[in-house]
Design an enzyme around this catalytic site. Structure first.
Site, PDB file in Angstrom:
ATOM      1  N   CYS B 244       0.869  -1.187   0.000  1.00 59.89           N
ATOM      2  CA  CYS B 244       0.000   0.000   0.000  1.00 59.89           C
ATOM      3  C   CYS B 244       0.895   1.223   0.000  1.00 59.89           C
ATOM      4  O   CYS B 244       1.700   1.404  -0.901  1.00 59.89           O
ATOM      5  CB  CYS B 244      -0.968  -0.032   1.159  1.00 59.89           C
ATOM      6  SG  CYS B 244      -0.192  -0.186   2.791  1.00 59.89           S
ATOM      7  N   ARG B 249      -2.180  -0.757   5.452  1.00 63.50           N
ATOM      8  CA  ARG B 249      -3.391  -1.298   4.828  1.00 63.50           C
ATOM      9  C   ARG B 249      -3.133  -2.688   4.239  1.00 63.50           C
ATOM     10  O   ARG B 249      -3.985  -3.565   4.265  1.00 63.50           O
ATOM     11  CB  ARG B 249      -3.877  -0.346   3.728  1.00 63.50           C
ATOM     12  CG  ARG B 249      -4.559   0.894   4.234  1.00 63.50           C
ATOM     13  CD  ARG B 249      -4.883   1.862   3.118  1.00 63.50           C
ATOM     14  NE  ARG B 249      -3.707   2.557   2.608  1.00 63.50           N
ATOM     15  CZ  ARG B 249      -3.732   3.500   1.668  1.00 63.50           C
ATOM     16  NH1 ARG B 249      -4.877   3.845   1.115  1.00 63.50           N
ATOM     17  NH2 ARG B 249      -2.625   4.097   1.272  1.00 63.50           N
TER      18      ARG B 249
END
Lengths: 145, 286
Positions: B244, B249
């Site tokens: 990410c 994430r």
């Protein structure tokens, strides 16, 4: 001579300079967040116009600027994420400090004040979102100068 | 939401429900840990007995871009009062995005007895369960972790380059705008801390949040397979890298692919776009 900041914002910044611990900072900000009042229905109702959304704020913050007879602005905020406590705290500070303040002073606020309130140990995303919240407030002031 | 065991996950034991947590609040073999992005949430109210692990303060080396080392992990584990046998339950904000990140770091140190509370903090709160501002008193423990093992679930830049040159599976879990490079620069602000926008060549785009329901719980296995296998064609038998912006994430997607879908070899590239998008000589796609 540099343009001053809104007095209430300067007062907050002075208060935060005395904070020495992470816990103390969090408690102070939580108390401020508890005072957050969302935009009243007379100004805006859900679903909000996307034009008022703060781009880059993952807590889904919205900002409204309403002209006053004296040429200054009243600001209103909402934070749709119920867990967006930091955004609520920042909104409460900006509301108190910038509503009715001279536009030149509001326009002079730097996004870096985020770190004076929240410290440096916040995520890039959180820092960015809170900075964009300030930018939105500053943008409206600059538009009217 | 259906019972976790009925959702078809490869390793359903890696998830616990809010009911399970409520029933184990006083279990000495269980430590509940809150990990959030928003630093105000834990002090504003947390599950009774839960301790906080902050991703910046507790999990990162303050002087290098890296995670804490063995000594740091031993000290962290001692502070939160766990032993290698303790079952640690992570939960947090943003559909457990930060909780999965903390769990991933714990697994780098071999603490695999770590689980996620499905639905995270929001689900607990919306069920009207107790939140307290009282911090628990934790007796420090003695913990001797192995050296951090970066070889199994963590990917570094050069390995990712080799991986894409070999045509390996790569998942970009950022938003579509980040993937396309459209949102690198908003007026006056560099959003991503990278000089270029776009994605790593060959990456498929699946924003991390697609794996979560609106209430923060994980989608069931059939729904996840439809996304990761049917839609973008991942093969669970092939090595896969997720990335990410800084690896937070993508730890959520790493958790989904590894534990819920049973992929055998998934690594999280925590250098992610802030490294790749700034590196001299590395190719990108838009």
């Amino acid at each position: 001579m540099a343009t001053a900041l809104p007095p209430k914002l300067q007062e907050y910044l002075d208060d935060f300079r005395f904070i020495t611990t992470r816990e103390e900072r969090a408690d102070f900000l939580i108390d401020i967040a508890d005072s957050f009042q969302p935009v009243p229905p007379a100004i805006a109702t859900k679903p909000y116009d996307e034009a008022h959304r703060v781009i880059g704020c993952e807590s889904e913050a919205f900002v409204w600027a309403v002209d006053r007879p004296d040429g200054r602005l009243d600001y209103y905020f909402d934070v749709l994420n119920p867990q967006g406590l930091s955004a609520m705290a920042m909104s409460a500070i900006l509301d108190e400090a910038c509503s009715g303040a001279p536009l030149e002073q509001v326009a002079n606020i730097s996004g870096d004040v985020v770190f004076s309130f929240f410290g440096r140990d916040i995520s890039m995303g959180k820092g960015r979102g809170l900075t964009e919240l300030i930018n939105a407030v500053v943008y409206h002031a600059r538009q009217r100068l | 939401m259906s019972d976790i065991k009925s959702r078809g996950y490869a390793n359903a034991d890696k998830l616990v429900s809010t009911d399970w947590v409520a029933a184990h609040l006083n279990d000495d073999n269980v430590r509940i840990i809150e990990s959030n992005e928003d630093p105000l949430l834990y002090p504003s109210g947390h599950i009774p007995g839960a301790v906080e692990v902050d991703w910046v303060k507790d999990l990162n080396d303050p002087l290098r871009r890296d995670y804490l080392d063995k000594a740091g992990f031993d000290a962290l584990a001692s502070r939160i009062g766990i032993s290698p046998e303790t079952t640690v339950i992570f939960y947090g904000d943003k559909s457990n995005w930060w909780a999965t990140y903390a769990l991933w770091v714990f697994e780098l140190f071999g603490h695999s007895n770590a689980k996620i509370m499905d639905g995270g903090r929001l689900k607990w709160a919306e069920e009207g369960r107790e939140l307290t501002r009282e911090k628990p008193t934790v007796a420090p423990s003695s913990y001797a972790a192995p050296e951090r093992d970066d070889s199994q679930i963590r990917a570094f830049r050069d390995a990712v380059l080799q991986h894409i040159q070999a045509g390996g599976q790569l998942v970009d879990v950022r938003s579509p705008g980040e993937f396309s490079g459209e949102t690198l620069h908003m007026p006056g602000y560099p959003q991503e801390g990278a000089v270029r926008g776009g994605h790593i060549p060959g990456a498929s785009s699946v924003p991390w949040s697609r794996a979560a329901n609106d209430d923060g719980t994980f989608k069931n296995a059939a729904e996840l397979r439809a996304i990761y296998l049917d839609e973008i064609g991942l093969n669970p038998e092939e090595p896969t890298v997720a990335y990410c912006r800084i690896g937070e994430r993508s730890s959520h997607t790493w958790f989904v692919l590894t534990n819920l879908l049973g992929f055998g070899d998934v690594r999280n590239y925590d250098g992610s776009w802030t490294e790749w998008g700034n590196s001299v000589g590395l190719p990108i796609e838009k």
